[in-house]
Design a protein around this motif. Structure first.
Motif, short mmCIF file in Angstrom:
data_model
loop_
_atom_site.label_atom_id
_atom_site.label_comp_id
_atom_site.label_asym_id
_atom_site.label_seq_id
_atom_site.Cartn_x
_atom_site.Cartn_y
_atom_site.Cartn_z
N LEU A 83 3.92 -31.88 48.96
CA LEU A 83 3.78 -33.34 49.05
C LEU A 83 2.64 -33.83 48.17
O LEU A 83 2.76 -34.88 47.52
CB LEU A 83 3.53 -33.75 50.50
CG LEU A 83 4.73 -33.66 51.45
CD1 LEU A 83 4.32 -34.05 52.87
CD2 LEU A 83 5.89 -34.55 50.99
N VAL A 84 1.54 -33.08 48.12
CA VAL A 84 0.41 -33.47 47.27
C VAL A 84 0.81 -33.45 45.80
O VAL A 84 0.51 -34.38 45.03
CB VAL A 84 -0.80 -32.54 47.51
CG1 VAL A 84 -1.86 -32.76 46.45
CG2 VAL A 84 -1.38 -32.77 48.90
N TYR A 91 0.77 -38.60 51.93
CA TYR A 91 1.72 -38.58 50.81
C TYR A 91 2.02 -40.00 50.34
O TYR A 91 1.98 -40.30 49.13
CB TYR A 91 3.00 -37.87 51.24
CG TYR A 91 4.20 -38.18 50.39
CD1 TYR A 91 4.37 -37.60 49.14
CD2 TYR A 91 5.19 -39.07 50.84
CE1 TYR A 91 5.47 -37.89 48.35
CE2 TYR A 91 6.30 -39.36 50.07
CZ TYR A 91 6.44 -38.77 48.83
OH TYR A 91 7.53 -39.07 48.05
N CYS A 92 2.32 -40.90 51.28
CA CYS A 92 2.65 -42.28 50.91
C CYS A 92 1.46 -42.97 50.25
O CYS A 92 1.62 -43.70 49.26
CB CYS A 92 3.10 -43.06 52.14
SG CYS A 92 4.67 -42.49 52.84
N ALA A 128 0.74 -41.45 46.69
CA ALA A 128 1.74 -41.90 45.72
C ALA A 128 1.54 -43.35 45.32
O ALA A 128 2.13 -43.82 44.35
CB ALA A 128 3.15 -41.71 46.30
N ALA A 167 3.34 -36.38 45.16
CA ALA A 167 2.68 -37.68 45.22
C ALA A 167 1.77 -37.91 44.02
O ALA A 167 1.68 -39.02 43.50
CB ALA A 167 1.88 -37.80 46.52
N GLY A 169 10.28 -35.74 47.48
CA GLY A 169 9.37 -35.91 48.60
C GLY A 169 10.11 -35.98 49.92
O GLY A 169 9.67 -35.42 50.93
N THR A 173 11.23 -32.59 50.97
CA THR A 173 10.09 -31.83 51.48
C THR A 173 9.71 -32.28 52.89
O THR A 173 9.36 -31.46 53.75
CB THR A 173 8.88 -32.01 50.55
OG1 THR A 173 9.24 -31.59 49.22
CG2 THR A 173 7.69 -31.19 51.03
N ALA A 174 9.82 -33.58 53.15
CA ALA A 174 9.45 -34.13 54.46
C ALA A 174 10.38 -33.65 55.57
O ALA A 174 10.05 -33.79 56.75
CB ALA A 174 9.45 -35.65 54.40
N ALA A 190 -0.17 -35.68 56.98
CA ALA A 190 0.37 -35.25 55.68
C ALA A 190 1.35 -36.28 55.14
O ALA A 190 1.32 -36.62 53.95
CB ALA A 190 1.04 -33.90 55.82
#
Length: 214
Positions: free
Chosen positions: A5-6, A152-153, A156, A9, A131, A134-135, A148
């Protein structure tokens, strides 16, 4: 999940296309208002996609090597391969002259609704899809996974938040420096797109294959 996620983003927030458009919005007559509409629409798009994933999974990650888990990895693998191929296509295609998009001529008269719609159009949906895939692994019974997904949001959207706040706090300095940044992005747009697409594509491909075979 958190590392993926990192990475995703970070690639989203550094994308040159939406950042260039956002700087142009900020430099317009009602720049702060239009920028805020763009920023909120951008963030809302990300939140809605993640919320849809959470509703589908019920906040519980599917069992490893189950059909839903494998399908999510297949989606990430397909997006990764598509990004690698796209980067190669952009790199080897003949150079073309790039003029400013038509909407830039009407930017001063654009409404907040138009700015919000522009955010939707410029969202890198392939990366947002990665993303979302992944979520699927998020377990919302734990605070760490909630953080997390929220992180992420926000990550991004970070470039937009920073530029919006910069213009609010120091408009004269910010507009000059952001204009120079936009010129630099325009000069290096192709190299940035190719590099980001290649690096993220290789990352997603390698990670997906490793998880599928492990």
């Amino acid at each position: 999940m958190v590392l993926d996620l990192v990475v995703i983003a970070t690639a989203v927030t550094l994308g040159p296309l939406h950042n260039s458009a956002f700087i142009l919005l900020l430099s317009s007559r009602h720049g702060v208002r239009q920028g805020l509409a763009f920023l909120l629409s951008w963030l809302a798009n990300l939140v809605v996609v993640i919320a849809c994933v959470v509703l589908l999974t019920g906040g519980q990650p599917p069992a490893r090597h189950s059909v839903p888990s494998t399908a999510a990895l297949d989606v990430k693998l397909a997006i990764g391969l598509a990004l690698v191929l796209y980067s190669g296509h952009r790199h080897f295609r003949p150079p073309r002259p790039h003029g400013p998009p038509r909407w830039t001529a009407r930017i001063d008269n654009a409404s907040p609704a138009t700015a919000a719609g522009l955010a939707w159009l410029l969202q890198p949906w392939a990366l947002v899809g990665a993303g979302a895939a992944t979520a699927v692994e998020a377990n919302l019974s734990t605070l760490a996974d909630w953080l997390a997904l929220a992180g992420y949001c926000l990550l991004a959207t970070l470039s937009l938040i920073v530029m919006e706040m910069y213009v609010v706090w120091a408009p004269a300095v910010a507009n000059a420096r952001l204009s120079a940044l936009r010129d630099w992005l325009a000069q290096h747009q192709e190299q940035l797109i190719v590099t980001f697409a290649l690096l993220l594509g290789l990352w997603l491909t390698a990670r997906s294959i490793a998880e599928l075979v492990s």
